[in-house]
Design a protein around this motif. Structure first.
Motif, PDB file in Angstrom:
ATOM      1  N   PHE A   1       0.827  -1.204   0.000  1.00  0.00           N
ATOM      2  CA  PHE A   1       0.000   0.000   0.000  1.00  0.00           C
ATOM      3  C   PHE A   1       0.866   1.262   0.000  1.00  0.00           C
ATOM      4  O   PHE A   1       0.585   2.218  -0.730  1.00  0.00           O
ATOM      5  CB  PHE A   1      -0.956  -0.001   1.200  1.00  0.00           C
ATOM      6  CG  PHE A   1      -1.893   1.161   1.215  1.00  0.00           C
ATOM      7  CD1 PHE A   1      -2.902   1.274   0.271  1.00  0.00           C
ATOM      8  CD2 PHE A   1      -1.759   2.160   2.161  1.00  0.00           C
ATOM      9  CE1 PHE A   1      -3.766   2.354   0.273  1.00  0.00           C
ATOM     10  CE2 PHE A   1      -2.611   3.248   2.171  1.00  0.00           C
ATOM     11  CZ  PHE A   1      -3.622   3.345   1.222  1.00  0.00           C
ATOM     12  N   ASP A   2       1.938   1.267   0.792  1.00  0.00           N
ATOM     13  CA  ASP A   2       2.853   2.412   0.818  1.00  0.00           C
ATOM     14  C   ASP A   2       3.502   2.620  -0.556  1.00  0.00           C
ATOM     15  O   ASP A   2       3.638   3.756  -1.023  1.00  0.00           O
ATOM     16  CB  ASP A   2       3.944   2.227   1.872  1.00  0.00           C
ATOM     17  CG  ASP A   2       3.426   2.346   3.291  1.00  0.00           C
ATOM     18  OD1 ASP A   2       2.303   2.867   3.485  1.00  0.00           O
ATOM     19  OD2 ASP A   2       4.140   1.900   4.211  1.00  0.00           O
ATOM     20  N   ILE A   3       3.914   1.526  -1.183  1.00  0.00           N
ATOM     21  CA  ILE A   3       4.501   1.613  -2.520  1.00  0.00           C
ATOM     22  C   ILE A   3       3.460   2.147  -3.501  1.00  0.00           C
ATOM     23  O   ILE A   3       3.755   3.012  -4.326  1.00  0.00           O
ATOM     24  CB  ILE A   3       5.050   0.242  -2.973  1.00  0.00           C
ATOM     25  CG1 ILE A   3       6.254  -0.154  -2.114  1.00  0.00           C
ATOM     26  CG2 ILE A   3       5.429   0.271  -4.448  1.00  0.00           C
ATOM     27  CD1 ILE A   3       6.729  -1.574  -2.326  1.00  0.00           C
ATOM     28  N   TRP A   4       2.239   1.641  -3.394  1.00  0.00           N
ATOM     29  CA  TRP A   4       1.157   2.094  -4.268  1.00  0.00           C
ATOM     30  C   TRP A   4       0.938   3.606  -4.115  1.00  0.00           C
ATOM     31  O   TRP A   4       0.798   4.325  -5.109  1.00  0.00           O
ATOM     32  CB  TRP A   4      -0.121   1.320  -3.958  1.00  0.00           C
ATOM     33  CG  TRP A   4      -1.297   1.744  -4.769  1.00  0.00           C
ATOM     34  CD1 TRP A   4      -1.605   1.345  -6.043  1.00  0.00           C
ATOM     35  CD2 TRP A   4      -2.318   2.658  -4.381  1.00  0.00           C
ATOM     36  NE1 TRP A   4      -2.752   1.966  -6.457  1.00  0.00           N
ATOM     37  CE2 TRP A   4      -3.213   2.778  -5.458  1.00  0.00           C
ATOM     38  CE3 TRP A   4      -2.562   3.388  -3.221  1.00  0.00           C
ATOM     39  CZ2 TRP A   4      -4.328   3.592  -5.413  1.00  0.00           C
ATOM     40  CZ3 TRP A   4      -3.672   4.219  -3.172  1.00  0.00           C
ATOM     41  CH2 TRP A   4      -4.544   4.301  -4.258  1.00  0.00           C
ATOM     42  N   LEU A   5       0.930   4.097  -2.880  1.00  0.00           N
ATOM     43  CA  LEU A   5       0.757   5.533  -2.643  1.00  0.00           C
ATOM     44  C   LEU A   5       1.895   6.348  -3.265  1.00  0.00           C
ATOM     45  O   LEU A   5       1.666   7.381  -3.898  1.00  0.00           O
ATOM     46  CB  LEU A   5       0.677   5.830  -1.143  1.00  0.00           C
ATOM     47  CG  LEU A   5      -0.617   5.451  -0.435  1.00  0.00           C
ATOM     48  CD1 LEU A   5      -0.492   5.711   1.060  1.00  0.00           C
ATOM     49  CD2 LEU A   5      -1.799   6.208  -1.009  1.00  0.00           C
ATOM     50  N   SER A   6       3.119   5.882  -3.086  1.00  0.00           N
ATOM     51  CA  SER A   6       4.276   6.596  -3.648  1.00  0.00           C
ATOM     52  C   SER A   6       4.222   6.630  -5.169  1.00  0.00           C
ATOM     53  O   SER A   6       4.485   7.676  -5.786  1.00  0.00           O
ATOM     54  CB  SER A   6       5.584   5.933  -3.199  1.00  0.00           C
ATOM     55  OG  SER A   6       5.745   6.026  -1.816  1.00  0.00           O
TER      56      SER A   6
END
Length: 130
Positions: A76-81
């Motif tokens: 999810f963090d990667i997706w946001l970035s």
């Protein structure tokens, strides 16, 4: 499917570690590598990329298989970035990075769809004692 998740990351680390040497080699025209010289902005992007991927690389490269409840928050963090890169309103991100971000988002979407097809993932997350 066997995969070498951290091979690209290790390449980035090596490039950053040998930055001085890479700059020297690519600056000499007789080597024919001048087209591969990185600008100051590209070196900065390399550092940012290393910082962004380090946690995920460490987790996904463990000897033991990471648990789904550890992987999903990082995905999810990667997706946001990656989404932030695509939504760059000030045009600070070069176009090739936007293409790479889009390709990575498509890969994350592929795995997200696969996890949504199985109830086991949801059960594992709910049953996690953490």
């Amino acid at each position: 499917v066997a995969t070498c998740w951290n091979s690209d990351f290790q390449c980035l680390l090596s490039c950053k570690y040998f930055q001085k040497e890479v700059e020297q080699i690519t600056a000499i025209s007789k080597h024919g590598l001048t087209s591969y010289q990185l600008s100051a902005n590209q070196w900065s992007l390399l550092k940012d990329l290393i910082d962004a991927l380090e946690e995920a690389t460490d987790l996904f490269s463990q000897k033991d298989v990471p648990l789904i409840m550890n992987v999903l928050p990082i995905f999810f963090d990667i997706w946001l970035s990656l989404t932030d890169i695509l939504m760059d309103k000030k045009n600070r991100i070069c176009p090739i990075l936007k293409v790479a971000a889009k390709a990575a988002l498509l890969m994350i979407e592929k795995y997200t769809i696969l996890t949504s097809e199985s109830e086991v993932y949801y059960i594992a997350i709910v049953m996690c004692p953490d």
